[in-house]
Design a protein around this motif. Structure first.
Motif, short mmCIF file in Angstrom:
data_model
loop_
_atom_site.label_atom_id
_atom_site.label_comp_id
_atom_site.label_asym_id
_atom_site.label_seq_id
_atom_site.Cartn_x
_atom_site.Cartn_y
_atom_site.Cartn_z
N ARG A 180 0.81 -1.22 0.00
CA ARG A 180 0.00 0.00 0.00
C ARG A 180 0.85 1.27 0.00
O ARG A 180 0.35 2.37 0.19
CB ARG A 180 -0.95 0.00 1.21
N LEU A 181 2.17 1.14 -0.25
CA LEU A 181 3.07 2.28 -0.28
C LEU A 181 3.33 2.73 -1.72
O LEU A 181 3.68 1.92 -2.58
CB LEU A 181 4.40 1.94 0.40
N VAL A 182 3.17 4.03 -1.98
CA VAL A 182 3.41 4.59 -3.30
C VAL A 182 4.24 5.86 -3.18
O VAL A 182 4.34 6.45 -2.10
CB VAL A 182 2.09 4.92 -4.03
N VAL A 183 4.83 6.28 -4.28
CA VAL A 183 5.43 7.61 -4.37
C VAL A 183 4.35 8.58 -4.83
O VAL A 183 3.60 8.29 -5.76
CB VAL A 183 6.60 7.63 -5.37
N GLY A 184 4.26 9.72 -4.15
CA GLY A 184 3.39 10.82 -4.58
C GLY A 184 4.25 12.07 -4.62
O GLY A 184 4.28 12.84 -3.67
N HIS A 185 4.99 12.24 -5.71
CA HIS A 185 6.00 13.30 -5.82
C HIS A 185 5.37 14.59 -6.33
O HIS A 185 4.94 14.68 -7.48
CB HIS A 185 7.11 12.85 -6.76
N PRO A 186 5.34 15.64 -5.49
CA PRO A 186 4.77 16.92 -5.92
C PRO A 186 5.83 17.85 -6.48
O PRO A 186 7.02 17.53 -6.47
CB PRO A 186 4.24 17.49 -4.60
N PHE A 187 5.40 19.00 -6.97
CA PHE A 187 6.30 20.08 -7.35
C PHE A 187 6.04 21.26 -6.45
O PHE A 187 4.91 21.52 -6.04
CB PHE A 187 6.11 20.44 -8.82
N ASN A 188 7.09 21.99 -6.11
CA ASN A 188 7.00 23.08 -5.15
C ASN A 188 6.49 24.37 -5.82
O ASN A 188 6.97 24.74 -6.89
CB ASN A 188 8.41 23.33 -4.56
#
Length: 314
Positions: A138-146
């Motif tokens: 249930r672990l994912v990457v959720g990479h945002p931009f600043n």
């Protein structure tokens, strides 16, 4: 217990209250969620409140969701208290692999079994971060931009042990939360946008070092030219803001050029022929969706005019 539908999430937890973590807090609050947060730093709560307060006028100008309020935020004294009962957890600790590995395992142990857990990492793959988690599926990457409360992009990808339904659920949740989610088909160091940004950043540094262009010339060339994001903020100012309150000095001291994983960029292009050429051509035709060149030019010009007018007003 079954996992709640992505569009029905009521409460989210944010672990880590730095620049990125507090940006996520502000975004989720503005979208009407109840948010519980935790940070181990003694000044974590005060810092988070300052950053949320600074972001709030911009979010009000964009338009808040029904029920959105800063009163929906609570800072918990423990990690377990912050994640208890949350359907979604956004982790935004500093990008140190050992720290991420241990923290994600701790979150996994404390969060509800049906919760999805996402990491805001800028470059680590979930495969290398989920190694100590009891329920890595249930672990994912959720990479945002600043800053996460304004820039809509979030890149979503799982690791080798991540279940596809968790990636699908996280993507749908981010979209329901007002983000533009890019669901990646596979892990790649640095993800998509960072690899593109890193290549441009290195070229900008080479041009300054060689005396081929000044800092001002490079930023002006980008802000007046390509890219929606670069229409209002060039690469130098972008990295300056990434340094938080310490600015560009903090950025260069902690992440000097060349310190990132060299696998993030590949400046020698492949040969565009055969199957690769066909894939690119077909992809462009699919994206055009039947619109002619004249149709696309009219659409491009209309959007550029809107951007230019907005910049004049700003």
């Amino acid at each position: 217990m079954a996992r709640v539908e992505p569009g029905s999430v009521d409460r989210v937890a944010c672990i880590g209250a730095g620049v990125i973590g507090s940006g996520w807090v502000a975004h989720f609050l503005a979208r009407g969620y109840r948010v519980t947060a935790w940070d181990p730093a003694p000044d974590g709560e005060a810092r988070m409140n300052r950053l949320v307060e600074a972001a709030w006028p911009a979010l009000e100008a964009l338009g808040l969701a029904p029920g959105a309020s800063r009163a929906n935020l609570s800072f918990e004294p423990t990690l377990a208290g912050a994640v208890a009962g949350a359907a979604f957890v956004q982790e935004s600790a500093p990008d140190r692999l050992a720290l991420k590995v241990d923290l994600l395992a701790e979150i996994d142990a404390a969060a509800a079994p049906e919760a999805v857990i996402a990491s805001s990492t800028s470059g680590f793959g979930m495969t290398e971060m989920q190694v100590k988690a009891a329920r890595p599926e249930r672990l994912v990457v959720g990479h945002p931009f600043n800053p996460p409360y304004l820039v809509p992009l979030v890149e979503v990808v799982g690791g080798e042990k991540t279940a596809q339904d968790a990636v699908d659920w996280a993507t749908a949740f981010y979209e329901a939360a007002g983000k533009t989610a890019v669901k990646m088909s596979r892990e790649v160091p640095g993800f998509i946008a960072n690899r593109l940004q890193e290549a441009l950043w290195y070229e900008a540094l080479h041009m300054v070092a060689a005396g081929e262009a000044t800092v001002e010339e490079i930023d002006l060339a980008l802000t007046a030219g390509p890219g929606l994001r670069w229409a209002f903020m060039g690469p130098f100012l972008t990295f300056h803001l990434a340094g938080g309150e310490g600015g560009m000095g903090h950025m260069l001291d902690h992440w000097p050029p060349g310190s990132m994983d060299p696998a993030w960029t590949r400046l020698v292009p492949p040969k565009v022929e055969g199957a690769l050429r066909d894939t690119i051509v077909e992809g462009c035709e699919e994206e055009a969706g039947g619109r002619s060149a004249a149709d696309l030019i009219r659409e491009r010009d209309r959007k550029l005019i809107a951007v230019l007018r907005a910049l004049r007003e700003a």
